[in-house]
Design a protein around this motif. Structure first.
Motif, short mmCIF file in Angstrom:
data_model
loop_
_atom_site.label_atom_id
_atom_site.label_comp_id
_atom_site.label_asym_id
_atom_site.label_seq_id
_atom_site.Cartn_x
_atom_site.Cartn_y
_atom_site.Cartn_z
N SER A 282 0.82 -1.21 0.00
CA SER A 282 0.00 0.00 0.00
C SER A 282 0.87 1.27 0.00
O SER A 282 0.62 2.22 -0.75
N TRP B 239 -5.94 -6.39 1.27
CA TRP B 239 -5.77 -5.44 0.18
C TRP B 239 -4.45 -4.72 0.29
O TRP B 239 -4.12 -4.25 1.37
N PRO B 240 -3.69 -4.56 -0.80
CA PRO B 240 -3.96 -4.95 -2.20
C PRO B 240 -3.48 -6.37 -2.54
O PRO B 240 -3.38 -6.69 -3.72
N LYS C 134 -3.82 -10.24 -3.05
CA LYS C 134 -4.86 -11.21 -3.34
C LYS C 134 -4.27 -12.62 -3.27
O LYS C 134 -3.05 -12.76 -3.16
N ASP D 116 -1.39 -13.34 -5.39
CA ASP D 116 -0.16 -12.59 -5.09
C ASP D 116 0.65 -13.31 -4.01
O ASP D 116 1.76 -12.88 -3.67
N THR E 283 1.56 -0.51 -9.18
CA THR E 283 0.16 -0.87 -9.34
C THR E 283 -0.07 -2.35 -9.03
O THR E 283 0.88 -3.14 -8.97
N GLU E 284 -1.35 -2.69 -8.87
CA GLU E 284 -1.70 -4.09 -8.67
C GLU E 284 -1.34 -4.91 -9.90
O GLU E 284 -1.04 -6.09 -9.80
N GLU E 285 -1.35 -4.29 -11.08
CA GLU E 285 -0.94 -4.98 -12.31
C GLU E 285 0.54 -5.34 -12.26
O GLU E 285 0.94 -6.43 -12.66
N LEU F 23 -5.56 -10.55 -10.76
CA LEU F 23 -6.33 -9.38 -10.32
C LEU F 23 -7.72 -9.78 -9.83
O LEU F 23 -8.28 -9.14 -8.94
#
Lengths: 394, 181
Positions: A158, A207-208, A210, A213, A167-169, A200
């Motif tokens: 975060s 969060w973030p 998942k 991840d 980014t999450e990407e 995703l």
């Protein structure tokens, strides 16, 4: 840094072994360790009578056998030469390697064996999560706040996103890359690839972060045989892989006492020590196994190990610079993310991979192209509670 | 939810599993069940090891006196001025054990946060909770829950206010942060 490197003996890895990682309900802890030890002995062309000291790394707690080192050692026929038990949470593997290295480097032994083994699936997932969440600072974090290991990494993810635009990407790309390698590694826990969309869209854990991840809860073992330069010569080892530099450090277990949440200071310090001892710079590293317990951890590792400047880790993976054949081939084994993370086995699993890479013995599609033959293993305990960095050279 | 009722809930789940083990022992004489996915035989440990620790509070006992009175306190070394949170009564920096207790302050700045979706068993009766690290004016960070409806609006540097109170349903005195309107 007090450095007495000139008075220490050179140490080589002359044999490595690795069990299949995954949910291993088919074997006991002892049998699992033996898979790795037997392969390492065979790889070195040695038997137990050649081993002068055995170092058994195991975190424990999740195994029914609460003091597992002696039973593991005994099952493997090493009863009279150890075990020296080592525990450094998720960094136990490289701590065990360091201990075995130091026996040989100091002259206390000519040939040493290090094994890391963990059976994590003997308790249920909720219990495993609670054991991890209690690590380091029970009262102030777990009791009051109910933190978990994914949550601790999520606090870093975060902050890294807010500060650097990660980014999450970017994080998903780490999972995609490491699953791709795992799917080509027959010993990896996950034998399938994933897409950015799947990562995703996977279930949120903290969060973030998942589910996709996160590294899985795995059983596994890995081992290495280390030898002095004299022993390497005496045994006529074809391709010794030299332990060129070891670095170690630690950080406060109190999340709140840390200076920032965008990198692991223990890694930065351990890496500086390892590079100095090895006489190399980060740009010399061609192939690296880094501690990607969660995808953000790999992004921070690129930065903290000096492969790219702080804040640019997301861009580094997005540009393919950590792909096989990129600037540094990172986690070509599949990493913790794809290969699995049986705590104490992980560090030695990294050594296994780097040794095989430097010997150019990897399967098609997983061998990193090498010019300088410089590899690195990076093993972290908790969220940077401890860190070990080992530089290996052919 | 009191400790005893939470324990009952967990025990009930365990009991269901043990009934199966009882049935298996009844027919075979061994607590061996096949793994649900692979069929590999698994021995269920029937010599249960209940692990409930007792933590000595040591120097932190004053912290809980303060918390009971609505204050969240850190310690400050009288010799070198280092502030410790979580509090500790020995100062390793100057090796002197002479600290005073100081309030961390009421308002701080949010540094980073997460939302915990997958919870440890003993937190499983709570909904998803937001955990943040907050920089307090006396120079320490505090980790605690952030009471906020929609966490997607949270920003680094945002002002949040410390609350000391009881957290239901357990009724433990604890501390958390609220986002002022």
């Amino acid at each position: 840094m007090m450095d007495r490197a000139e008075t220490m003996r050179r140490v080589a890895v002359i044999g490595v072994g690795h069990s299949t990682f995954g949910v291993r309900g088919d074997v006991t802890l002892q049998e699992l360790a033996w898979e790795a030890i037997a392969e390492a002995l065979k790889d070195a062309g040695l038997t137990q009578k050649d081993i002068e000291v055995s170092v058994v790394g195991v975190v424990g707690t999740r195994e029914y056998e609460l003091m597992p080192a002696v039973p593991v050692n005994d099952y493997a026929g090493l009863t009279h030469v150890g075990p020296i038990r080592v525990e450094a949470a998720c960094a136990t593997g490289l701590a065990a390697l360091t201990t075995a290295h130091n026996y040989v480097a100091s002259g206390m032994a000519d040939i040493a064996l290090a094994v890391g083994v963990e059976k994590m699936t003997e308790v249920d997932t909720a219990t495993s999560l609670a054991v991890g969440g209690r690590a380091g600072n029970y009262l102030w974090e777990f009791h009051f706040v109910g933190t978990t290991m994914p949550a601790q990494y999520a606090l870093y993810a975060s902050a890294h996103m807010a500060r650097f635009g990660t980014t999450e990407e970017h994080m998903a790309l780490v999972a995609v890359k490491n699953h791709r390698h795992a799917a080509r590694n027959p010993k990896a826990h996950f034998q399938y690839e994933v897409t950015v969309e799947e990562v995703l869209g996977s279930r949120p854990v903290a969060w973030p972060i998942k589910l996709l991840d996160s590294s899985p809860i795995s059983d596994g073992a890995a081992a290495a045989v280390l030898a002095s330069e004299d022993a390497v010569r005496r045994l006529g080892v074809d391709v010794p892989v030299w332990v060129s530099g070891i670095g170690y450090s630690s950080e406060t277990p109190n999340m709140v006492r840390r200076p920032h949440y965008v990198g692991l200071e223990a890694t930065v310090r351990a890496a500086a020590m390892a590079y100095k001892r090895a006489g190399i710079s980060p740009t010399d590293v061609e192939v690296a196994e880094v501690h990607d317990a969660f995808t953000i951890a790999e992004i921070m590792a690129y930065e903290d190990l000096g492969f790219v400047e702080k804040g640019m880790g997301g861009k580094f993976v997005a540009e393919g610079q950590s792909d096989l054949g990129g600037k540094v081939s990172v986690n070509v084994s599949g990493g913790l993310k794809g290969k699995g993370h049986p705590l104490a086995a992980t560090g030695l699993s990294m050594v296994y991979e780097i040794v095989k890479q430097l010997r150019e013995e990897r399967e098609r599609g997983r061998q990193a192209p090498l010019k300088r033959y410089v590899g690195l293993a990076h093993n972290v305990a908790g969220i940077g509670h401890q860190a070990y960095v080992v530089v290996l050279r052919r | 939810m009191a400790l005893t009722s939470l324990k009952e809930k967990i025990d009930e789940a365990v009991k269901q599993q043990l009934r199966l083990v009882d049935a298996v022992v009844g027919s075979t004489g061994f607590p061996i069940v096949p793994d649900q996915k692979t069929g590999d035989p698994q021995w269920i440990d029937v010599r249960e090891l209940p692990l409930r620790y007792m933590l000595s509070l040591g120097g932190a006992r004053k912290f809980f006196e303060g918390l009971a009175g609505g204050k969240l306190q850190a310690t400050r070394c009288r010799a070198c001025g280092t502030v410790y949170f979580p509090p500790q009564v020995d100062c390793p920096r100057c090796r002197v054990s002479d600290v005073e207790w100081v309030d961390v302050g009421e308002e701080g700045e949010l540094v980073t946060w997460t939302v915990i979706n997958v919870k440890p068993l003993t937190f499983s009766h709570h909904g998803d909770y937001v955990v943040g690290i907050v920089r307090m004016p006396i120079g320490v960070n505090v980790l605690a829950w952030i009471s906020v409806g929609d966490p997607s609006g949270l920003r680094p540097g945002q002002r949040v206010r410390l609350v000391v109170g009881r957290r239901e349903p357990e009724g433990y005195v604890t501390y958390w942060f609220e986002v002022p309107h």
